[in-house]
Motif scaffolding. Sequence first.
Motif, PDB file in Angstrom:
ATOM      1  N   PRO A 284       0.779  -1.251   0.000  1.00  0.00           N
ATOM      2  CA  PRO A 284       0.000   0.000   0.000  1.00  0.00           C
ATOM      3  C   PRO A 284       0.807   1.297   0.000  1.00  0.00           C
ATOM      4  CG  PRO A 284      -0.923  -1.569   1.553  1.00  0.00           C
ATOM      5  CD  PRO A 284       0.371  -2.159   1.057  1.00  0.00           C
ATOM      6  N   ARG A 285       2.037   1.293   0.485  1.00  0.00           N
ATOM      7  CA  ARG A 285       2.835   2.526   0.442  1.00  0.00           C
ATOM      8  C   ARG A 285       3.238   2.896  -0.977  1.00  0.00           C
ATOM      9  NH1 ARG A 285       7.769   2.297   4.350  1.00  0.00           N
ATOM     10  NH2 ARG A 285       8.137   4.250   3.302  1.00  0.00           N
ATOM     11  N   PHE A 286       3.196   1.915  -1.882  1.00  0.00           N
ATOM     12  CA  PHE A 286       3.706   2.136  -3.233  1.00  0.00           C
ATOM     13  C   PHE A 286       2.665   1.973  -4.338  1.00  0.00           C
ATOM     14  CE2 PHE A 286       7.139   0.208  -0.642  1.00  0.00           C
ATOM     15  CZ  PHE A 286       7.901   1.347  -0.486  1.00  0.00           C
ATOM     16  N   VAL A 287       1.599   1.253  -4.066  1.00  0.00           N
ATOM     17  CA  VAL A 287       0.601   0.954  -5.089  1.00  0.00           C
ATOM     18  C   VAL A 287      -0.790   1.154  -4.496  1.00  0.00           C
ATOM     19  CG1 VAL A 287      -0.332  -0.844  -6.602  1.00  0.00           C
ATOM     20  CG2 VAL A 287       2.114  -0.802  -6.117  1.00  0.00           C
ATOM     21  N   TYR A 288      -1.629   1.934  -5.163  1.00  0.00           N
ATOM     22  CA  TYR A 288      -3.012   2.072  -4.719  1.00  0.00           C
ATOM     23  C   TYR A 288      -3.768   0.778  -5.029  1.00  0.00           C
ATOM     24  CZ  TYR A 288      -2.465   7.142  -4.264  1.00  0.00           C
ATOM     25  OH  TYR A 288      -2.074   8.401  -3.897  1.00  0.00           O
ATOM     26  N   HIS A 289      -4.520   0.303  -4.058  1.00  0.00           N
ATOM     27  CA  HIS A 289      -5.353  -0.882  -4.261  1.00  0.00           C
ATOM     28  C   HIS A 289      -6.400  -0.548  -5.325  1.00  0.00           C
ATOM     29  CE1 HIS A 289      -8.305  -4.003  -3.475  1.00  0.00           C
ATOM     30  NE2 HIS A 289      -7.349  -4.659  -2.821  1.00  0.00           N
ATOM     31  N   PRO A 290      -6.763  -1.506  -6.178  1.00  0.00           N
ATOM     32  CA  PRO A 290      -7.756  -1.230  -7.224  1.00  0.00           C
ATOM     33  C   PRO A 290      -9.083  -0.681  -6.683  1.00  0.00           C
ATOM     34  CG  PRO A 290      -6.692  -3.330  -7.643  1.00  0.00           C
ATOM     35  CD  PRO A 290      -6.198  -2.857  -6.302  1.00  0.00           C
ATOM     36  N   TYR A 291      -9.495  -1.096  -5.500  1.00  0.00           N
ATOM     37  CA  TYR A 291     -10.731  -0.564  -4.914  1.00  0.00           C
ATOM     38  C   TYR A 291     -10.570   0.918  -4.571  1.00  0.00           C
ATOM     39  CZ  TYR A 291     -12.182  -5.469  -4.231  1.00  0.00           C
ATOM     40  OH  TYR A 291     -12.522  -6.780  -4.409  1.00  0.00           O
ATOM     41  N   VAL A 292      -9.401   1.294  -4.081  1.00  0.00           N
ATOM     42  CA  VAL A 292      -9.137   2.702  -3.759  1.00  0.00           C
ATOM     43  C   VAL A 292      -9.134   3.522  -5.047  1.00  0.00           C
ATOM     44  CG1 VAL A 292      -7.437   4.329  -2.827  1.00  0.00           C
ATOM     45  CG2 VAL A 292      -7.876   2.156  -1.640  1.00  0.00           C
ATOM     46  N   VAL A 293      -8.535   2.984  -6.089  1.00  0.00           N
ATOM     47  CA  VAL A 293      -8.509   3.681  -7.382  1.00  0.00           C
ATOM     48  C   VAL A 293      -9.935   3.932  -7.869  1.00  0.00           C
ATOM     49  CG1 VAL A 293      -7.836   3.485  -9.818  1.00  0.00           C
ATOM     50  CG2 VAL A 293      -6.231   2.813  -8.021  1.00  0.00           C
ATOM     51  N   LYS A 294     -10.823   2.947  -7.706  1.00  0.00           N
ATOM     52  CA  LYS A 294     -12.218   3.123  -8.129  1.00  0.00           C
ATOM     53  C   LYS A 294     -12.906   4.231  -7.335  1.00  0.00           C
ATOM     54  CE  LYS A 294     -13.143  -1.472  -9.914  1.00  0.00           C
ATOM     55  NZ  LYS A 294     -13.951  -2.695  -9.790  1.00  0.00           N
ATOM     56  N   VAL A 295     -12.690   4.251  -6.018  1.00  0.00           N
ATOM     57  CA  VAL A 295     -13.296   5.288  -5.172  1.00  0.00           C
ATOM     58  C   VAL A 295     -12.784   6.667  -5.587  1.00  0.00           C
ATOM     59  CG1 VAL A 295     -13.350   6.221  -2.816  1.00  0.00           C
ATOM     60  CG2 VAL A 295     -13.754   3.794  -3.205  1.00  0.00           C
ATOM     61  N   VAL A 296     -11.475   6.775  -5.793  1.00  0.00           N
ATOM     62  CA  VAL A 296     -10.882   8.057  -6.196  1.00  0.00           C
ATOM     63  C   VAL A 296     -11.420   8.487  -7.560  1.00  0.00           C
ATOM     64  CG1 VAL A 296      -8.717   9.199  -6.850  1.00  0.00           C
ATOM     65  CG2 VAL A 296      -8.823   7.818  -4.763  1.00  0.00           C
ATOM     66  N   ASP A 297     -11.507   7.551  -8.503  1.00  0.00           N
ATOM     67  CA  ASP A 297     -12.027   7.887  -9.833  1.00  0.00           C
ATOM     68  C   ASP A 297     -13.470   8.384  -9.756  1.00  0.00           C
ATOM     69  OD1 ASP A 297      -9.630   7.259 -11.039  1.00  0.00           O
ATOM     70  OD2 ASP A 297     -10.297   5.289 -11.769  1.00  0.00           O
ATOM     71  N   LEU A 298     -14.291   7.730  -8.935  1.00  0.00           N
ATOM     72  CA  LEU A 298     -15.678   8.179  -8.765  1.00  0.00           C
ATOM     73  C   LEU A 298     -15.728   9.587  -8.176  1.00  0.00           C
ATOM     74  CD1 LEU A 298     -17.349   4.924  -7.396  1.00  0.00           C
ATOM     75  CD2 LEU A 298     -17.859   6.073  -9.562  1.00  0.00           C
ATOM     76  N   PHE A 299     -14.886   9.841  -7.160  1.00  0.00           N
ATOM     77  CA  PHE A 299     -14.841  11.153  -6.531  1.00  0.00           C
ATOM     78  C   PHE A 299     -14.390  12.216  -7.526  1.00  0.00           C
ATOM     79  CE2 PHE A 299     -12.713  14.581  -4.316  1.00  0.00           C
ATOM     80  CZ  PHE A 299     -13.617  14.892  -3.307  1.00  0.00           C
TER      81      PHE A 299
END
Length: 122
Positions: free
Chosen positions: A60-75
């Motif tokens: 997690p310090r180096f790669v965003y989890h795919p679920y986090v990427v989805k949340v960020v993209d929606l935001f």
Amino acid sequence: MPSLQKRELRRSSSSVISELGTPIPCDDHACSVSMPLWEHIEGYEEGKKAVHEKLALGYPRFVYHPYVVKVVDLFRSKHGLRDEQDALPFPNKEVADRCCKFVTEAIKRTMPELVSHASLVL
């Protein structure tokens, strides 16, 4: 001693070698990925796009989890953020406030010339 550079790296003789970037263990929340060749490790450390694009997950310090990427993209989509603007999710406002304070103080200490260009919005 044989060179490691062309040899496949294995955790044990019974390990199954997976494709580059496959999560270990095979789970949505794994923090490790398979890098079966020495060249993959070198490519990761050197920032080679061909290696990094294959990483499904990562620490997690180096790669965003795919679920986090989805949340960020929606935001980003919902709030109309520009390409140069980024967003990070936090569990609550208190944690977000603490992060903003930390980052603002770090910028003031280490890169004072950027203070007028940086903006953190909650």
